[in-house]
Design an enzyme around this catalytic site. Structure first.
Site, PDB file in Angstrom:
ATOM      1  N   TYR A 101       0.837  -1.201   0.000  1.00  0.00           N
ATOM      2  CA  TYR A 101       0.000   0.000   0.000  1.00  0.00           C
ATOM      3  C   TYR A 101       0.873   1.253   0.000  1.00  0.00           C
ATOM      4  CZ  TYR A 101      -3.859   3.130   0.820  1.00  0.00           C
ATOM      5  OH  TYR A 101      -4.785   4.122   0.668  1.00  0.00           O
ATOM      6  N   PHE A 111      -7.479  21.168 -24.490  1.00  0.00           N
ATOM      7  CA  PHE A 111      -7.837  19.761 -24.554  1.00  0.00           C
ATOM      8  C   PHE A 111      -9.062  19.602 -23.653  1.00  0.00           C
ATOM      9  CE2 PHE A 111      -7.793  15.297 -23.403  1.00  0.00           C
ATOM     10  CZ  PHE A 111      -7.792  14.747 -24.673  1.00  0.00           C
ATOM     11  N   THR A 112      -9.968  18.708 -24.054  1.00  0.00           N
ATOM     12  CA  THR A 112     -11.281  18.599 -23.383  1.00  0.00           C
ATOM     13  C   THR A 112     -11.165  18.519 -21.862  1.00  0.00           C
ATOM     14  OG1 THR A 112     -11.126  16.243 -23.860  1.00  0.00           O
ATOM     15  CG2 THR A 112     -12.463  17.557 -25.356  1.00  0.00           C
ATOM     16  N   ASP A 170       1.512  20.351 -20.564  1.00  0.00           N
ATOM     17  CA  ASP A 170       0.805  19.089 -20.767  1.00  0.00           C
ATOM     18  C   ASP A 170       1.775  18.219 -21.561  1.00  0.00           C
ATOM     19  OD1 ASP A 170      -0.655  16.919 -21.595  1.00  0.00           O
ATOM     20  OD2 ASP A 170      -2.478  18.046 -22.018  1.00  0.00           O
ATOM     21  N   LYS A 201      -0.508   7.754 -23.603  1.00  0.00           N
ATOM     22  CA  LYS A 201      -0.085   8.175 -24.945  1.00  0.00           C
ATOM     23  C   LYS A 201       1.407   7.874 -25.103  1.00  0.00           C
ATOM     24  CE  LYS A 201      -4.244   9.914 -24.489  1.00  0.00           C
ATOM     25  NZ  LYS A 201      -4.526  11.285 -24.165  1.00  0.00           N
ATOM     26  N   ARG A 205     -15.069  14.205 -36.078  1.00  0.00           N
ATOM     27  CA  ARG A 205     -14.758  15.467 -35.412  1.00  0.00           C
ATOM     28  C   ARG A 205     -15.380  16.551 -36.282  1.00  0.00           C
ATOM     29  NH1 ARG A 205     -14.572  14.906 -30.602  1.00  0.00           N
ATOM     30  NH2 ARG A 205     -12.744  14.274 -29.452  1.00  0.00           N
ATOM     31  N   PHE A 219     -21.627  13.157 -29.178  1.00  0.00           N
ATOM     32  CA  PHE A 219     -20.961  12.303 -30.172  1.00  0.00           C
ATOM     33  C   PHE A 219     -20.755  10.872 -29.682  1.00  0.00           C
ATOM     34  CE2 PHE A 219     -16.724  12.396 -28.241  1.00  0.00           C
ATOM     35  CZ  PHE A 219     -16.791  13.544 -27.466  1.00  0.00           C
TER      36      PHE A 219
HETATM   37  C1  LIG Z   1      -5.413  12.098 -23.398  1.00  0.00           C
HETATM   38  C2  LIG Z   1      -4.954  13.466 -23.088  1.00  0.00           C
HETATM   39  C3  LIG Z   1      -5.200  14.049 -21.833  1.00  0.00           C
HETATM   40  C4  LIG Z   1      -6.012  13.367 -20.745  1.00  0.00           C
HETATM   41  O1  LIG Z   1      -5.431  12.190 -20.324  1.00  0.00           O
HETATM   42  P1  LIG Z   1      -6.280  10.923 -19.808  1.00  0.00           P
HETATM   43  O2  LIG Z   1      -5.232   9.919 -19.490  1.00  0.00           O
HETATM   44  O3  LIG Z   1      -7.185  10.516 -20.931  1.00  0.00           O
HETATM   45  O4  LIG Z   1      -7.049  11.350 -18.607  1.00  0.00           O
HETATM   46  C5  LIG Z   1      -4.691  15.324 -21.608  1.00  0.00           C
HETATM   47  N1  LIG Z   1      -4.016  15.990 -22.552  1.00  0.00           N
HETATM   48  C6  LIG Z   1      -3.772  15.461 -23.760  1.00  0.00           C
HETATM   49  C7  LIG Z   1      -2.999  16.237 -24.780  1.00  0.00           C
HETATM   50  C8  LIG Z   1      -4.240  14.184 -24.082  1.00  0.00           C
HETATM   51  O5  LIG Z   1      -3.993  13.678 -25.300  1.00  0.00           O
END
Ligand SMILES: *Cc1c(COP(=O)(O)O)cnc(C)c1O
Length: 462
Positions: free
Chosen positions: A76, A128-129, A219, A262, A386, A453
């Site tokens: 843990y 980014f969303t 990011d 990613k 998109r 979507f």
């Molecule tokens: C996917 C992504 C995120 C969010 O990451 P998650 O692991 O899906 O929560 C943030 N910024 C970028 C550029 C991304 O491609």
């Protein structure tokens, strides 16, 4: 793109384990696509032949990563895998402190809560969303300060992810530096089509922010793909390693949020990394509330280990050259066939321009949704829309947003598909292109309230 050598981008790995794919007939695909309301998000994965829906968490891990999974220390507290990851993040990203999170948005939640006060403004190179949503949930307002070229699908600008320094300075002038807790800089801007930011530009952002007392948060989700583009395109970097470029990028910032799903070649995982001791202290307190103890952050020990090993593999030039080389291979073949795609080709995806592909369809006949559906019918390839469906409706007027672009995104998972899969993808887009004049649009028959979507349903127009 500059070619570094005459050699092909061939994969720097061979295949040890295979996952069989189900081959389907057109009749089968017609039935399941109708059942899915012509929405590729509603298909079952087992009915998909080549899945280009997303590159998030869909990576193939190496034998070394799988071996690391067996070395998971599932304590843990104080797992040995945490210390391995911490060491790799310090070595390659260069930040002092690490807080693991279950994925990227977990880190975005932490940094937004710590740094943003209600009424603040957060400038960024496009949004980014999930990043923007967490900034808004913390009471902030996102302001787009990306260069104008990023919004033009035909602009060949080599660094469409660059910040427009004038837009940034104007915002700070207007609202005051005290209301700007940090600049949110994405490396390879997903929403602009996987387009990189130049190191020169990042340095200018850093210099400006240093004068104003504003932090820079990176990011870093796709920072290594960005480092590859810098090496290829930015004068002075051709002889530098990706690891050196990454370090230099991170050195222009105060911390990063990261989705390991990613760049880092894992199926789940992420982290927040910062230099500031006080910010770290607070993140370490908050992570317990939202993710888990600060040495696991919602992940199993084995996931931390796979991510630590993923960093070492992702910084390899040959890996990234094959990763991006594969996307260029598909993009250049499509261009040679006269298929309209967004320029320049990005780091993770090809964006087919559905407006130019199906010029006879009105935007309310959903050209990109239609093209994604036709591509699935043709060969079982899954892409995503998109365009107007993703854009949603205005809260004020209730009408659809009518985005300038109607795109179909073909996103490539890392190390998953072969060159023959790429050829099939090109051939099936070509087959759809040959009969494009006969393709009819769609009608929306079910519209969910949020993020439509994902779950909207359609039927063919007569
Ligand atoms: C996917 C992504 C995120 C969010 O990451 P998650 O692991 O899906 O929560 C943030 N910024 C970028 C550029 C991304 O491609």
């Amino acid at each position: 793109m500059q070619t570094v050598s005459r050699r092909s981008w061939a994969e720097p790995f061979k295949i040890k384990v295979v996952e069989p794919l189900k081959m389907t007939t057109r009749e089968h695909r017609e039935r399941v696509l109708t059942e899915a309301g012509f929405n590729t998000f509603l298909l079952r994965s087992e009915d998909v032949y080549i899945d280009l829906l997303t590159d998030s968490g869909t990576n193939a891990m190496s034998d070394n990563q799988w071996a690391g999974m067996m070395l998971g220390d599932e304590a843990y507290a104080g797992s040995r895998n945490f210390y391995n990851l911490e060491e790799k993040v310090r070595q390659y990203y260069g930040y002092k402190h690490l807080v693991p999170t279950h994925q990227g948005r977990g880190a975005e939640n932490l940094i937004s809560r710590i740094l943003i006060k209600p009424g603040d403004f957060i400038p960024g190179n496009m949004y980014f969303t999930t990043t923007r949503l967490h900034q808004e949930l913390a009471g902030g307002t996102f302001v787009d300060v990306i260069i104008d070229e990023a919004h033009d699908p035909a602009s060949p600008h080599p660094f469409k992810g660059n910040v427009n320094l004038q837009k940034l300075a104007d915002l700070v002038q207007r609202v005051g530096a005290a209301k700007v807790p940090y600049v949110s800089v994405a490396a390879t801007v997903n929403m602009a089509g996987g387009q990189p930011i130049a190191l020169e530009n990042l340095r200018q952002v850093r210099a400006f922010c240093a004068r104003q007392g504003i932090r820079v948060i990176l990011d870093a989700t796709r920072a290594l793909e960005n480092a590859y583009f810098i090496k290829e395109r930015e004068p002075g970097y051709a002889d530098r390693t990706l690891a050196e470029i990454l370090k230099e990028m991170c050195a222009c910032t105060d911390g990063c949020t990261m989705s390991g799903k990613k760049d880092l070649l894992v199926n789940i995982g992420g982290f927040l990394a910062v230099n500031d001791d006080a910010v770290f202290e607070e993140a370490r307190n908050l992570v317990v509330v939202y993710e888990g103890l600060h040495t696991y952050g919602g992940l199993a020990g084995r996931d931390l280990e796979a991510m630590a090993r993923g960093i070492e593999e992702a910084v390899q030039y040959d890996h990234m050259r094959a990763r991006i080389g594969q996307i260029y291979y598909v993009g250049e073949r499509l261009q040679a066939l006269g298929i309209p795609i967004v320029q320049p080709i990005g780091g993770h995806a090809i964006f087919v321009d559905a407006k130019r592909f199906l010029p006879h369809l009105r935007q309310l006949e959903f050209p990109a949704q239609t093209l994604a559906a036709e591509l699935y019918l043709e060969s079982g390839i899954r892409a995503m829309e998109r365009g107007i469906v993703s854009a949603g409706r205005s809260k004020e007027t209730g009408d659809h947003y009518y985005p300038k672009l109607e795109l179909v995104r073909l996103t490539f998972p890392r190390r998953v598909y072969t060159q023959a899969h790429c050829d099939v993808t090109v051939e099936s887009i070509q087959a759809v292109h040959e009969v494009r004049g006969a393709i009819k649009g769609l009608k929306m028959i079910y519209e969910p309230k949020y993020l439509r979507f994902f779950q909207a349903r359609f039927e063919h127009l007569p």
